[in-house]
Design an enzyme around this catalytic site. Sequence first.
Site, PDB file in Angstrom:
ATOM      1  NE  ARG A   1      -2.574  -0.738   3.510  1.00 16.46           N
ATOM      2  CZ  ARG A   1      -3.301  -0.096   4.428  1.00 16.46           C
ATOM      3  NH1 ARG A   1      -4.474   0.402   4.121  1.00 16.46           N
ATOM      4  NH2 ARG A   1      -2.839   0.042   5.646  1.00 16.46           N
TER       5      ARG A   1
ATOM      6  CE  LYS B   1       2.528  -6.983   5.141  1.00 18.35           C
ATOM      7  NZ  LYS B   1       2.308  -5.555   5.048  1.00 18.35           N
TER       8      LYS B   1
ATOM      9  NE  ARG C   1       3.091  -0.197  12.393  1.00 12.78           N
ATOM     10  CZ  ARG C   1       2.506  -0.434  11.216  1.00 12.78           C
ATOM     11  NH1 ARG C   1       1.356  -1.084  11.175  1.00 12.78           N
ATOM     12  NH2 ARG C   1       3.051  -0.038  10.094  1.00 12.78           N
TER      13      ARG C   1
END
Length: 330
Positions: free
Chosen positions: A119, A189, A323
């Site tokens: 993104r 991730k 976060r």
Amino acid sequence: MMNHALIEILADGLFHSGEDMGSSLGISRAAIWKQLQKLEAMNIPLHSVKGKGYRLPEAVELLKLDALQDHGFPSDKFATSNIELSLDSTNNRMMSVAETNISDRHIVLAEMQTAGRGRRGRQWLSPFARNLYFSVLWPFSQGIAAIQGLSLAVGLAIQRSLKEQGVPGVGLKWPNDILVNGGHADGAKLGGILIELTGDMSDACQVVIGVGLNLDIQPKDLAQIDQQAVGVKQLGGQLSRNAMAANIVSHLCEVLEQFSSEGFAPLQQEWNDNDAFRGKKVRLILPSSEIQGICAGVNEKGELQLQTDEGLKAFNAGEVSLRVVAEGEG
Ligand code: ATP
Ligand code: BTN
């Protein structure tokens, strides 16, 4: 294609001389050399050693349409299913296909990307033949409003597939991440989803759904990624890339068909059951402010709900980042 034939010889990770490759493919050494130069121009990592020949740094399982189909890849759902050795970005390829194809579905998978994107123009590291990178072009007839929650639905399809294939501990992070918790506050991730739109935003629009999923992330990759990342292999999975891609794309088609007719609401509960941040104290970074709260799952539209000092608030997926707030912080 000659490039594919050559890379198939090299896929075993062993040295092959120009002469041997030439005789296998029935072409001259000079022609082989020309093809090797093309592979190098695509940034495919080839090692050459004088007297030995050429090799890839390691053995790889290349993606192949027949192998994908053997594992149940739903080719019948797409007008075209292509596999490319190297692209700048599979999303870019589908965006350009969208210019001339208004009503069909298409898919492209790439062995590597030279300009893979996350993104907001961030880089998505896409080394050769180790992970999965693909994009689907999918028309939606009801305009942009109908795709709210789409990135969540796509995440769920991937999560379902990984669960079915025995990959443990995979969670979803709103709005577009696949992660594994394993000790880090924000998780590591495993994959990401990049959705881009083209066409008429109030009527028939086309959506490009890009998926990057790490299968094998090595220390040299981690040095280039500015957050925790992990691959399926590092989680103990030993899976065929073709089997994994076929299974993910099958689940994706099933979810997209349901989402197209019913929207996100029927998927809300399952998404919340797999929310990696549920109940955690988080901060949501908005374009010009920040808000803290406890993650309270998503609503039926796929908006993130935070329990804040001022009560329950819902947020759209846009230019925002989520976060975890570390102990003692905030
Ligand atoms: P956000 O919460 O804002 O979505 P993000 O940091 O995850 O935050 P994205 O744009 O979603 O940002 O993803 C791009 C980021 O992902 C890169 O900036 C990099 O930190 C990380 N990244 C890049 N390549 C990989 C990869 N192959 N595997 C895991 N992470 C990667
Ligand atoms: C993110 O986490 O921000 C999304 C990452 C999406 C990466 C995939 S890889 C295939 C497709 N092509 C791209 O350039 N990006 C997506």
